[in-house]
Scaffold this motif. Sequence first.
Motif, PDB file in Angstrom:
ATOM      1  N   VAL A 130      36.452  43.717  84.575  1.00 44.96           N
ATOM      2  CA  VAL A 130      35.763  44.209  85.992  1.00 44.96           C
ATOM      3  C   VAL A 130      37.064  44.233  86.803  1.00 44.96           C
ATOM      4  CG1 VAL A 130      34.184  43.108  87.703  1.00 44.96           C
ATOM      5  CG2 VAL A 130      33.591  42.506  85.284  1.00 44.96           C
ATOM      6  N   GLY A 131      36.791  45.289  87.774  1.00 45.25           N
ATOM      7  CA  GLY A 131      37.885  45.530  88.794  1.00 45.25           C
ATOM      8  C   GLY A 131      37.628  44.586  90.164  1.00 45.25           C
ATOM      9  N   GLY A 132      37.912  45.197  91.240  1.00 43.36           N
ATOM     10  CA  GLY A 132      37.746  44.384  92.631  1.00 43.36           C
ATOM     11  C   GLY A 132      38.104  45.253  93.623  1.00 43.36           C
ATOM     12  N   PHE A 133      38.189  44.785  94.828  1.00 46.76           N
ATOM     13  CA  PHE A 133      38.737  45.735  95.817  1.00 46.76           C
ATOM     14  C   PHE A 133      40.129  46.272  95.526  1.00 46.76           C
ATOM     15  CE2 PHE A 133      40.131  46.119 100.349  1.00 46.76           C
ATOM     16  CZ  PHE A 133      39.389  47.205 100.552  1.00 46.76           C
ATOM     17  N   LEU A 134      40.233  47.473  95.680  1.00 49.41           N
ATOM     18  CA  LEU A 134      41.581  48.193  95.173  1.00 49.41           C
ATOM     19  C   LEU A 134      42.173  47.775  93.982  1.00 49.41           C
ATOM     20  CD1 LEU A 134      43.404  47.964  98.828  1.00 49.41           C
ATOM     21  CD2 LEU A 134      42.373  49.970  97.836  1.00 49.41           C
ATOM     22  N   ARG A 135      41.164  47.469  93.031  1.00 54.52           N
ATOM     23  CA  ARG A 135      41.531  47.072  91.529  1.00 54.52           C
ATOM     24  C   ARG A 135      40.735  48.056  90.628  1.00 54.52           C
ATOM     25  NH1 ARG A 135      41.392  42.772  89.529  1.00 54.52           N
ATOM     26  NH2 ARG A 135      43.265  42.341  88.543  1.00 54.52           N
ATOM     27  N   VAL A 136      41.204  48.798  89.872  1.00 52.30           N
ATOM     28  CA  VAL A 136      40.419  49.512  89.133  1.00 52.30           C
ATOM     29  C   VAL A 136      40.949  49.532  87.467  1.00 52.30           C
ATOM     30  CG1 VAL A 136      39.849  52.103  88.513  1.00 52.30           C
ATOM     31  CG2 VAL A 136      40.320  51.412  90.781  1.00 52.30           C
ATOM     32  N   VAL A 190      39.623  57.718  90.735  1.00 52.75           N
ATOM     33  CA  VAL A 190      38.779  58.294  91.803  1.00 52.75           C
ATOM     34  C   VAL A 190      37.370  57.515  91.589  1.00 52.75           C
ATOM     35  CG1 VAL A 190      37.463  60.161  92.782  1.00 52.75           C
ATOM     36  CG2 VAL A 190      40.201  60.360  92.115  1.00 52.75           C
ATOM     37  N   ASN A 191      36.939  57.580  90.277  1.00 49.63           N
ATOM     38  CA  ASN A 191      35.663  57.064  89.969  1.00 49.63           C
ATOM     39  C   ASN A 191      35.524  55.378  90.153  1.00 49.63           C
ATOM     40  OD1 ASN A 191      33.024  57.423  88.355  1.00 49.63           O
ATOM     41  ND2 ASN A 191      33.815  55.780  87.419  1.00 49.63           N
ATOM     42  N   GLY A 192      36.705  54.777  90.026  1.00 44.21           N
ATOM     43  CA  GLY A 192      36.520  53.447  90.328  1.00 44.21           C
ATOM     44  C   GLY A 192      36.886  52.943  91.741  1.00 44.21           C
ATOM     45  N   LEU A 193      37.515  53.818  92.582  1.00 45.64           N
ATOM     46  CA  LEU A 193      37.584  53.641  93.950  1.00 45.64           C
ATOM     47  C   LEU A 193      36.552  54.302  94.756  1.00 45.64           C
ATOM     48  CD1 LEU A 193      41.375  54.540  94.493  1.00 45.64           C
ATOM     49  CD2 LEU A 193      40.476  52.191  94.652  1.00 45.64           C
ATOM     50  N   ALA A 194      35.704  55.244  94.243  1.00 44.92           N
ATOM     51  CA  ALA A 194      34.501  55.937  95.198  1.00 44.92           C
ATOM     52  C   ALA A 194      33.396  54.870  95.349  1.00 44.92           C
ATOM     53  CB  ALA A 194      33.969  56.961  94.251  1.00 44.92           C
ATOM     54  N   PRO A 195      33.170  53.827  94.671  1.00 40.04           N
ATOM     55  CA  PRO A 195      32.032  53.067  95.313  1.00 40.04           C
ATOM     56  C   PRO A 195      32.669  51.616  96.242  1.00 40.04           C
ATOM     57  CG  PRO A 195      32.033  53.211  92.970  1.00 40.04           C
ATOM     58  CD  PRO A 195      33.209  53.552  93.301  1.00 40.04           C
ATOM     59  N   GLN A 196      33.914  51.868  96.452  1.00 38.31           N
ATOM     60  CA  GLN A 196      34.604  50.831  97.640  1.00 38.31           C
ATOM     61  C   GLN A 196      34.993  51.533  98.797  1.00 38.31           C
ATOM     62  OE1 GLN A 196      38.227  49.029  95.786  1.00 38.31           O
ATOM     63  NE2 GLN A 196      37.545  49.487  93.591  1.00 38.31           N
ATOM     64  N   TYR A 252      37.436  58.241  77.639  1.00 38.80           N
ATOM     65  CA  TYR A 252      36.738  59.228  77.786  1.00 38.80           C
ATOM     66  C   TYR A 252      35.891  59.262  79.094  1.00 38.80           C
ATOM     67  CZ  TYR A 252      34.358  63.908  78.020  1.00 38.80           C
ATOM     68  OH  TYR A 252      33.648  64.941  78.649  1.00 38.80           O
ATOM     69  N   LEU A 253      35.879  60.030  80.183  1.00 43.91           N
ATOM     70  CA  LEU A 253      35.141  59.866  81.287  1.00 43.91           C
ATOM     71  C   LEU A 253      34.801  61.262  81.572  1.00 43.91           C
ATOM     72  CD1 LEU A 253      33.335  58.466  83.442  1.00 43.91           C
ATOM     73  CD2 LEU A 253      35.399  58.651  84.917  1.00 43.91           C
ATOM     74  N   SER A 254      33.590  61.843  81.506  1.00 43.19           N
ATOM     75  CA  SER A 254      33.308  63.275  81.817  1.00 43.19           C
ATOM     76  C   SER A 254      33.305  63.625  83.192  1.00 43.19           C
ATOM     77  CB  SER A 254      31.799  63.765  81.538  1.00 43.19           C
ATOM     78  OG  SER A 254      30.954  62.933  82.346  1.00 43.19           O
ATOM     79  N   LEU A 255      33.631  64.789  83.823  1.00 43.06           N
ATOM     80  CA  LEU A 255      33.795  65.430  85.097  1.00 43.06           C
ATOM     81  C   LEU A 255      32.616  65.245  85.899  1.00 43.06           C
ATOM     82  CD1 LEU A 255      35.591  66.308  87.228  1.00 43.06           C
ATOM     83  CD2 LEU A 255      35.201  68.760  86.440  1.00 43.06           C
ATOM     84  N   ALA A 256      31.560  65.408  84.960  1.00 41.18           N
ATOM     85  CA  ALA A 256      30.166  65.304  85.730  1.00 41.18           C
ATOM     86  C   ALA A 256      30.042  63.984  86.240  1.00 41.18           C
ATOM     87  CB  ALA A 256      29.121  65.761  84.870  1.00 41.18           C
ATOM     88  N   ASP A 257      30.171  62.892  85.127  1.00 39.28           N
ATOM     89  CA  ASP A 257      29.908  61.494  85.472  1.00 39.28           C
ATOM     90  C   ASP A 257      30.820  61.143  86.884  1.00 39.28           C
ATOM     91  OD1 ASP A 257      28.085  61.474  83.558  1.00 39.28           O
ATOM     92  OD2 ASP A 257      29.209  60.511  82.204  1.00 39.28           O
ATOM     93  N   ALA A 258      31.994  61.517  86.952  1.00 37.86           N
ATOM     94  CA  ALA A 258      32.933  61.216  87.995  1.00 37.86           C
ATOM     95  C   ALA A 258      32.354  61.712  89.058  1.00 37.86           C
ATOM     96  CB  ALA A 258      34.234  61.428  87.654  1.00 37.86           C
ATOM     97  N   ALA A 259      32.011  63.138  89.132  1.00 40.73           N
ATOM     98  CA  ALA A 259      31.572  63.587  90.284  1.00 40.73           C
ATOM     99  C   ALA A 259      30.162  63.269  90.720  1.00 40.73           C
ATOM    100  CB  ALA A 259      31.172  65.214  89.957  1.00 40.73           C
ATOM    101  N   GLU A 260      29.491  62.720  89.887  1.00 42.67           N
ATOM    102  CA  GLU A 260      28.013  62.163  90.248  1.00 42.67           C
ATOM    103  C   GLU A 260      28.370  60.768  91.016  1.00 42.67           C
ATOM    104  OE1 GLU A 260      24.344  61.426  90.936  1.00 42.67           O
ATOM    105  OE2 GLU A 260      25.111  63.246  90.375  1.00 42.67           O
ATOM    106  N   THR A 261      29.208  60.105  90.600  1.00 38.64           N
ATOM    107  CA  THR A 261      29.806  58.608  91.197  1.00 38.64           C
ATOM    108  C   THR A 261      30.179  58.999  92.566  1.00 38.64           C
ATOM    109  OG1 THR A 261      30.374  57.632  89.096  1.00 38.64           O
ATOM    110  CG2 THR A 261      31.195  56.798  91.156  1.00 38.64           C
ATOM    111  N   CYS A 262      30.927  60.013  92.828  1.00 36.98           N
ATOM    112  CA  CYS A 262      31.201  60.638  94.148  1.00 36.98           C
ATOM    113  C   CYS A 262      30.020  60.704  95.053  1.00 36.98           C
ATOM    114  CB  CYS A 262      32.178  61.584  94.087  1.00 36.98           C
ATOM    115  SG  CYS A 262      33.942  61.163  93.357  1.00 36.98           S
ATOM    116  N   ARG A 263      29.125  61.313  94.481  1.00 37.12           N
ATOM    117  CA  ARG A 263      27.940  62.231  95.303  1.00 37.12           C
ATOM    118  C   ARG A 263      27.273  60.943  95.683  1.00 37.12           C
ATOM    119  NH1 ARG A 263      27.927  66.711  91.764  1.00 37.12           N
ATOM    120  NH2 ARG A 263      26.717  65.670  90.301  1.00 37.12           N
ATOM    121  N   ALA A 264      26.987  60.082  94.560  1.00 36.05           N
ATOM    122  CA  ALA A 264      26.337  58.788  95.154  1.00 36.05           C
ATOM    123  C   ALA A 264      27.031  58.011  96.110  1.00 36.05           C
ATOM    124  CB  ALA A 264      26.053  58.025  93.809  1.00 36.05           C
ATOM    125  N   SER A 265      28.251  57.992  96.204  1.00 33.21           N
ATOM    126  CA  SER A 265      28.903  57.256  97.244  1.00 33.21           C
ATOM    127  C   SER A 265      29.599  57.981  98.534  1.00 33.21           C
ATOM    128  CB  SER A 265      30.310  56.638  96.450  1.00 33.21           C
ATOM    129  OG  SER A 265      30.008  55.942  95.331  1.00 33.21           O
TER     130      SER A 265
END
Length: 459
Positions: free
Chosen positions: A156-162, A201-207, A409-422
Amino acid sequence: MTDLTTLLEVGGPVAALGGGAAYTRAKHPGAYWSAVGLPMSMARLLSSYGSVMEACGLTVAPSRLRVLAARVTSRREIRPVPPRRGLIRPTTTGLRLRLRLAPGQEPADVAASAERLRHAWGVHGVYVTVVKPGVVDLRLVGYDVLRTVRMPRKAVGGFLRVPVALREDATPFVRDYRAVPHGLCLGATLSGKSMYLRHLVNGLAPQSVALVGIDCKRGVELAPFAPRLSALATDPEQAAELLPVLIREMEDRYDLIKARQGIAPGTPDETITSDIWGLPEHERPVPVVLFVDEVAELFLVATRKEEERRDEMVTQLIRLAQLGRAAGIYLEVCGQRFGAELGKGATMLRAQLTGRVCHRVNDEASAKMALGDIAPEAVGAACAIPAERPGLAVAGDTSGGWSRIRTPYLSLADAAETCRASVDLVPDLLALKPFRPAVPALPVETSASAAVRPRPATG
């Protein structure tokens, strides 16, 4: 004939059991370790601990009091004393035990014998961690956890920790921008460098962080994350306009720190030792993480005019790397090669990038660029990364420590969806608004029509 028939009847199930065990070990090493490897390794450890420690030179002569007590109570031979062993704690990937070193021993003695301990106890790897003076942790890994990466549940990460990758000792590799402000990630084509960047990017997007990108490959790497980016430059010309804005943002934050702490306005930024984290939360500006993909594109020039622009951009990057941490501006620089041959200021910029991650490279010189100045012994490990294991890398920092890691592995679609949700978390930074990338509208099929699509019939 009867004996042969009995042998065949017994041998069939035994062969099937052996074949099933071999298949499980190859395809599902975690299950094989829990069912077979763990009991066998624990039995070896318990039965041979003293003799293995003596063979590895990890025993010391007993104290005089112990020798006297042994002579009084028994006539047995007085043997050397191994490190005192704590409880053995099984894990899903191996074993853990704590050792209290004998007087005169140091953790380096145990680390030097790690390969011997690995063979003696039948495990994939043995790793030593110092807990406190005189106490070390032994982490025994039962199988190659980097072959099929599965991040631990506790990662589990945290603020500015991925948590971006898995180490070879089955612990998560966490990219902590507060502890290691700036990083350099090198790797050849198809080495996994883009996957590493995708996880960041995927880990920092929800922060609550401002994400800024410079992608001189026309944005093909960072453009899918446009909904979450506060600014994006897709060529050197745009980068030359964006970097001065970041410099001014950094200077404004220093002025804010000066005003809060009562520092004279004319004080040079280099002499201010505090940072934005000392400000009250309601006055603290949002952190900025700048991703630079294919940094070599910023250094390549064809004309004298471009050379002047290059020198200016490199100077601005160096200023951000030197002074940005206190202002809450962090750099993540990626590329295939990075060294003095790129031009003036390249090695100076590299010296400011504390965190180093080196994926598979095409030559030894590239590995030396990434790791040679901080962990020379890690250069050979980086050169030995096979092409059939994308995502495998060697991570090091200026402390001299290094380890092998692999990004899942992390698909580009999943990472892009995280960015859209954030997208609602994109901070309001007035200076960066002119560089905010245009966000294309979603196709009708994936948005409105998806909600009214009829459910499939079931028989």
